[in-house]
Design a protein around this motif. Structure first.
Motif, short mmCIF file in Angstrom:
data_model
loop_
_atom_site.label_atom_id
_atom_site.label_comp_id
_atom_site.label_asym_id
_atom_site.label_seq_id
_atom_site.Cartn_x
_atom_site.Cartn_y
_atom_site.Cartn_z
N LYS A 167 48.41 31.19 -60.95
CA LYS A 167 47.03 31.49 -60.52
C LYS A 167 46.74 30.88 -59.15
O LYS A 167 46.13 31.52 -58.30
N ALA A 168 47.20 29.65 -58.95
CA ALA A 168 46.98 28.99 -57.66
C ALA A 168 47.68 29.75 -56.54
O ALA A 168 47.11 29.93 -55.46
N GLU A 169 48.90 30.19 -56.79
CA GLU A 169 49.63 30.96 -55.77
C GLU A 169 48.89 32.26 -55.45
O GLU A 169 48.83 32.67 -54.28
N GLU A 170 48.34 32.92 -56.46
CA GLU A 170 47.58 34.15 -56.23
C GLU A 170 46.33 33.86 -55.40
O GLU A 170 45.98 34.63 -54.50
N GLN A 171 45.65 32.75 -55.71
CA GLN A 171 44.45 32.39 -54.96
C GLN A 171 44.79 32.11 -53.50
O GLN A 171 44.06 32.54 -52.59
N ILE A 172 45.86 31.41 -53.26
CA ILE A 172 46.28 31.10 -51.88
C ILE A 172 46.63 32.39 -51.15
O ILE A 172 46.23 32.60 -50.01
N ALA A 173 47.36 33.28 -51.83
CA ALA A 173 47.76 34.54 -51.21
C ALA A 173 46.56 35.41 -50.86
O ALA A 173 46.59 36.15 -49.87
N SER A 174 45.49 35.30 -51.64
CA SER A 174 44.30 36.11 -51.38
C SER A 174 43.33 35.43 -50.42
O SER A 174 42.24 35.94 -50.16
N GLY A 175 43.73 34.26 -49.91
CA GLY A 175 42.90 33.59 -48.91
C GLY A 175 41.85 32.66 -49.50
O GLY A 175 40.95 32.22 -48.79
N ASN A 176 41.94 32.36 -50.77
CA ASN A 176 40.95 31.51 -51.42
C ASN A 176 41.36 30.04 -51.47
O ASN A 176 40.68 29.24 -52.10
N GLY A 177 42.42 29.69 -50.80
CA GLY A 177 42.86 28.30 -50.78
C GLY A 177 42.12 27.49 -49.73
O GLY A 177 41.38 28.03 -48.91
N ILE A 178 42.32 26.18 -49.77
CA ILE A 178 41.75 25.31 -48.74
C ILE A 178 42.89 24.47 -48.16
O ILE A 178 43.93 24.30 -48.79
N SER A 179 42.65 23.96 -46.99
CA SER A 179 43.69 23.16 -46.32
C SER A 179 43.89 21.83 -47.04
O SER A 179 43.02 21.37 -47.80
N HIS A 180 45.00 21.22 -46.78
CA HIS A 180 45.31 19.92 -47.37
C HIS A 180 44.26 18.89 -46.98
O HIS A 180 43.80 18.10 -47.82
N GLU A 181 43.86 18.89 -45.73
CA GLU A 181 42.87 17.92 -45.25
C GLU A 181 41.53 18.11 -45.95
O GLU A 181 40.88 17.13 -46.32
N ASP A 182 41.12 19.36 -46.16
CA ASP A 182 39.85 19.60 -46.87
C ASP A 182 39.95 19.14 -48.33
O ASP A 182 39.01 18.53 -48.85
N ALA A 183 41.05 19.43 -48.95
CA ALA A 183 41.24 19.00 -50.34
C ALA A 183 41.22 17.48 -50.45
O ALA A 183 40.58 16.91 -51.33
N LYS A 184 41.89 16.83 -49.53
CA LYS A 184 41.94 15.37 -49.52
C LYS A 184 40.54 14.79 -49.33
O LYS A 184 40.15 13.86 -50.03
N ALA A 185 39.79 15.36 -48.43
CA ALA A 185 38.43 14.89 -48.16
C ALA A 185 37.55 15.05 -49.40
O ALA A 185 36.76 14.15 -49.74
N ARG A 186 37.68 16.17 -50.10
CA ARG A 186 36.89 16.39 -51.32
C ARG A 186 37.23 15.37 -52.40
O ARG A 186 36.33 14.83 -53.04
N VAL A 187 38.51 15.12 -52.59
CA VAL A 187 38.94 14.15 -53.61
C VAL A 187 38.44 12.76 -53.27
O VAL A 187 37.89 12.05 -54.11
#
Length: 93
Positions: free
Chosen positions: A67-87
């Protein structure tokens, strides 16, 4: 889970009917699946309960990865830096 050993783990259904307890004991001791055959063809696979549960957990994880790979392929992912900031912002609360 260990691989099926052809010489020990592929058995006719008629043998299973005659010795169910022996098959259950083998499953418990070896943790290997047993393939049951009928007229020389595979018809069922017996798996130890604990091994089955582990397989289900692994499958759930693989489905999440898919599911995560599909989301990334469809452009629904976020960058590593954004994910890190959210966490980090959630941890700071």
């Amino acid at each position: 889970m260990s691989r099926v050993r052809v010489d020990e783990d592929i058995r006719p259904l008629s043998e299973f009917r005659a010795g169910v307890a022996t098959f259950v004991k083998q499953l418990h001791e070896t943790r290997r699946p047993i393939v049951l055959t009928q007229r020389g063809r595979g018809v069922a696979v017996l798996v130890d309960v604990h091994e089955y549960e582990k397989m289900q957990q692994r499958l759930e994880i693989l489905e999440e990865v898919y599911k995560a790979e599909e989301q990334i392929a469809s452009g629904n992912g976020i960058s590593h830096e954004d994910a890190k900031a959210r966490v980090l912002s959630r941890l700071a609360q």
